[in-house]
Design a protein around this motif. Structure first.
Motif, PDB file in Angstrom:
ATOM      1  N   GLN A 347      -4.970  -3.094  -0.808  1.00 51.93           N
ATOM      2  CA  GLN A 347      -5.385  -3.884  -1.705  1.00 51.93           C
ATOM      3  C   GLN A 347      -5.769  -3.045  -3.075  1.00 51.93           C
ATOM      4  OE1 GLN A 347      -8.826  -5.914  -0.088  1.00 51.93           O
ATOM      5  NE2 GLN A 347      -7.789  -7.484   1.223  1.00 51.93           N
ATOM      6  N   THR A 348      -6.252  -1.922  -2.891  1.00 46.17           N
ATOM      7  CA  THR A 348      -6.566  -1.169  -4.078  1.00 46.17           C
ATOM      8  C   THR A 348      -5.196  -0.763  -4.886  1.00 46.17           C
ATOM      9  OG1 THR A 348      -8.533  -0.146  -2.845  1.00 46.17           O
ATOM     10  CG2 THR A 348      -7.539   1.192  -4.803  1.00 46.17           C
ATOM     11  N   ASP A 349      -4.132  -0.646  -3.887  1.00 48.53           N
ATOM     12  CA  ASP A 349      -2.807  -0.504  -4.508  1.00 48.53           C
ATOM     13  C   ASP A 349      -2.269  -1.844  -5.148  1.00 48.53           C
ATOM     14  OD1 ASP A 349      -3.082   2.116  -4.258  1.00 48.53           O
ATOM     15  OD2 ASP A 349      -1.718   2.107  -2.287  1.00 48.53           O
ATOM     16  N   GLY A 350      -2.947  -2.825  -5.091  1.00 46.79           N
ATOM     17  CA  GLY A 350      -2.446  -4.107  -5.732  1.00 46.79           C
ATOM     18  C   GLY A 350      -1.533  -4.943  -4.517  1.00 46.79           C
ATOM     19  N   ALA A 351      -1.578  -4.615  -3.560  1.00 47.56           N
ATOM     20  CA  ALA A 351      -0.764  -5.584  -2.586  1.00 47.56           C
ATOM     21  C   ALA A 351      -1.613  -6.750  -2.345  1.00 47.56           C
ATOM     22  CB  ALA A 351      -0.437  -4.615  -1.316  1.00 47.56           C
ATOM     23  N   ALA A 352      -0.777  -7.702  -2.228  1.00 52.81           N
ATOM     24  CA  ALA A 352      -1.415  -9.197  -1.348  1.00 52.81           C
ATOM     25  C   ALA A 352      -1.625  -9.135   0.037  1.00 52.81           C
ATOM     26  CB  ALA A 352      -0.695 -10.293  -2.162  1.00 52.81           C
ATOM     27  N   GLU A 448      -4.709   6.264   6.273  1.00 58.57           N
ATOM     28  CA  GLU A 448      -3.578   6.276   5.262  1.00 58.57           C
ATOM     29  C   GLU A 448      -2.079   6.185   5.994  1.00 58.57           C
ATOM     30  OE1 GLU A 448      -7.207   8.256   4.063  1.00 58.57           O
ATOM     31  OE2 GLU A 448      -5.976   8.644   5.742  1.00 58.57           O
ATOM     32  N   ASP A 449      -1.722   6.826   7.156  1.00 58.08           N
ATOM     33  CA  ASP A 449      -0.787   6.572   7.697  1.00 58.08           C
ATOM     34  C   ASP A 449      -0.481   5.209   8.153  1.00 58.08           C
ATOM     35  OD1 ASP A 449       0.573   8.897   7.041  1.00 58.08           O
ATOM     36  OD2 ASP A 449      -0.179  10.063   9.030  1.00 58.08           O
ATOM     37  N   PHE A 450      -1.573   4.516   8.695  1.00 56.19           N
ATOM     38  CA  PHE A 450      -1.689   3.177   9.106  1.00 56.19           C
ATOM     39  C   PHE A 450      -1.323   2.365   8.025  1.00 56.19           C
ATOM     40  CE2 PHE A 450      -2.858  -0.726  11.219  1.00 56.19           C
ATOM     41  CZ  PHE A 450      -2.624  -0.734  12.667  1.00 56.19           C
ATOM     42  N   ALA A 451      -2.061   2.456   6.934  1.00 57.11           N
ATOM     43  CA  ALA A 451      -1.577   1.744   5.540  1.00 57.11           C
ATOM     44  C   ALA A 451      -0.117   1.887   5.229  1.00 57.11           C
ATOM     45  CB  ALA A 451      -2.859   2.108   4.560  1.00 57.11           C
TER      46      ALA A 451
END
Length: 504
Positions: A347-352, A448-451
């Motif tokens: 979400q921080t990276d802008g993904a919906a 991070e890897d899960f994201a």
């Protein structure tokens, strides 16, 4: 026992028979007990035969001697004299035509005939009588009992019986199997009073199970999932001569679920089994390492796909919310904080991206804080079996962020729904996902890897749709209940024949 239908012949035959010829005594196996004779038939099915009738070690496969698939009574003291033949695994026409047994029958039907003037003397239809046992009322155990029961119900050569608790959430479906049934738990009390009453009824339930097995001539009890109330009855039935195929889903209890009493009961359950069936190679290895039962008696299958296989799905457009779903009880070992942190990164990276948690259990303070930050929806209730597939179908991806795991039943629902999966690289989860080719396994245990894995699933359209197609295909093939049923039957046969590992 076998199905014997008398045609003609010597009425003094101690075990009956289906006599198609004349002039020869049909009791080839002398006074062997019927159960031993049945093991002999299972062992010899589809194998080169060359065994002596007087050989009483009938638990071993008959793989010596004649390569023509026939059994020779070589002992002068045998019922028919030296040199006479008994055909194993042949249908009547092939025996009449060729005078030798060279074509094994399919499935587990064994026809046996004494060759006198190229005519079989008697025929026996081989069956194994199996009782599927589970006395739990909710969760994975009753579901496994229902799905495996339905698959085994149509198995040729198997006679099925079942034992379940009257209040099981799958009791209605189990009644529809229309097989002999031992129903326990007919107690009006509720809650803790019911648990206490069920515990006090253990001696009576053990007697009822023993009597049911005796009346119905049960060969093997298959325990689809262990349960504290099943330990004593299972031991009593085994002492009475019934073989027991147990199941182990978790060889080591998860963090937050450890109990010394339950550990003692689990070890007793394994030791009181003639064989163990596991649902992943990870658990099979762990059970063998515990040395509570010989490794050769540990069999393996897969955790079948719950639900009804549907159709593959397409990925949503980037503008639509991508729903990451978590299903099941909220437990400490399931790593919810890892999932919530991964969603926060996206979400921080802008993904919906949104996250939905379906299952009972309270979040920890840190998890509640993260859940509020990412606007997670938590549906905190027990979700009955009839609703699970529709709930999982509402996800775009199933997330399994576990810290530790054996295998997961919810993966089966995801496969049937065509929902791709992202999991951590632990236990049997990675094994299930890789076998089904239905998702991604994170590179490490980090958030991070899960994201990163979730992000790849969201953005790679072709990859997403390939995973969805593979999920549906796997639900119908590799993870089908027919495959599980076949593994169960092979494991059960191995208990009767004394052979080693039969499932994979």
């Amino acid at each position: 026992m076998g199905d014997y239908r008398r045609k003609s012949g010597d009425a003094s035959c101690s075990h009956g028979g289906d006599y198609l010829g004349s002039g020869a005594h049909p009791c080839h196996a002398g006074n062997l007990r019927a159960t031993t004779f049945r093991r002999f038939l299972v062992a010899c099915r589809g194998r080169p035969i060359g065994c002596d009738f007087d050989n009483r070690d009938l638990g071993a496969p008959c793989d010596a001697g004649s390569q023509r698939g026939e059994l020779r009574a070589t002992s002068a003291s045998s019922a028919n004299g030296a040199g006479d033949h008994t055909a194993i695994g042949c249908d009547r026409d092939s025996v009449l035509a060729s005078g030798a047994c060279i074509a094994p029958l399919p499935s587990r039907i064994a026809k046996i005939g004494y060759q006198a003037s190229n005519r079989p003397t008697w025929v026996r239809v081989l069956t194994v009588k199996m009782l599927i046992l589970h006395w739990g009322t909710r969760g994975g155990g009753p579901q496994l009992q229902e799905y495996i029961g339905k698959a085994l119900r149509t198995n040729r050569g198997l006679e099925l019986a079942i034992s379940y608790d009257e209040t099981s959430e799958t009791a209605g479906s189990l009644r529809q199997l229309h097989v002999p049934a031992l129903i326990v738990g007919r107690i009006r009390a509720r809650g803790r009073m019911r648990h206490a009453a069920r515990l006090l009824s253990q001696p009576w339930d053990a007697y009822r199970l023993w009597r049911f097995c005796r009346i119905n001539d049960i060969d093997v009890i298959f325990e689809v999932m262990d349960h504290p109330l099943q330990v004593l009855p299972k031991i009593i039935a085994r002492l009475a001569g019934v073989r027991v195929l147990g199941s182990v889903h978790d060889a080591v209890r998860h963090a937050g679920e450890k109990s010394r009493i339950l550990d003692i009961l689990s070890r007793a359950s394994i030791r009181s089994s003639d064989g163990i069936l596991t649902y992943s190679s990870t658990v099979a290895t762990e059970v063998a390492a515990q040395a509570l039962i010989p490794a050769a008696k540990v069999h393996q299958t897969v955790h079948g796909a719950f639900g009804v296989p549907g159709t593959p799905r397409t990925r949503k457009s980037d503008a639509d919310d991508f729903v990451v779903g978590f299903f099941g009880r909220v437990e400490r070992y399931k790593g919810l904080s890892r999932l919530l942190e991964a969603v926060r990164i996206l979400q921080t990276d802008g993904a919906a991206v949104t996250v939905r948690i379906d299952g009972r259990g309270a979040l920890s303070p840190s998890e509640r804080e993260l859940a509020a930050l990412v606007h997670a929806e938590h549906v905190q209730r027990w979700i009955p079996e009839c609703e699970i597939q529709s709930v999982v179908s509402g996800y775009d991806v199933l997330a399994l962020p576990y810290d530790e795991a054996s295998q997961s039943g919810v993966i089966g629902y995801a496969l049937s729904a065509g929902v791709p999966i992202v999991s951590t690289p632990v236990g049997g989860l990675a094994e299930q996902v890789d076998q089904a080719k239905a998702g991604l396994v994170a590179e490490s245990m980090s958030s991070e890897d899960f994201a990163s894995a979730l992000g790849t699933m969201r953005t790679e359209e072709v990859l997403y749709e390939n995973f969805s197609r593979s999920a549906i295909t796997s639900a119908r093939t590799t993870f089908s209940w027919d495959r599980v049923a076949s593994d169960v039957v092979r494991a059960a046969e191995s208990l009767l024949t004394g052979s080693t590992k039969s499932s994979s």
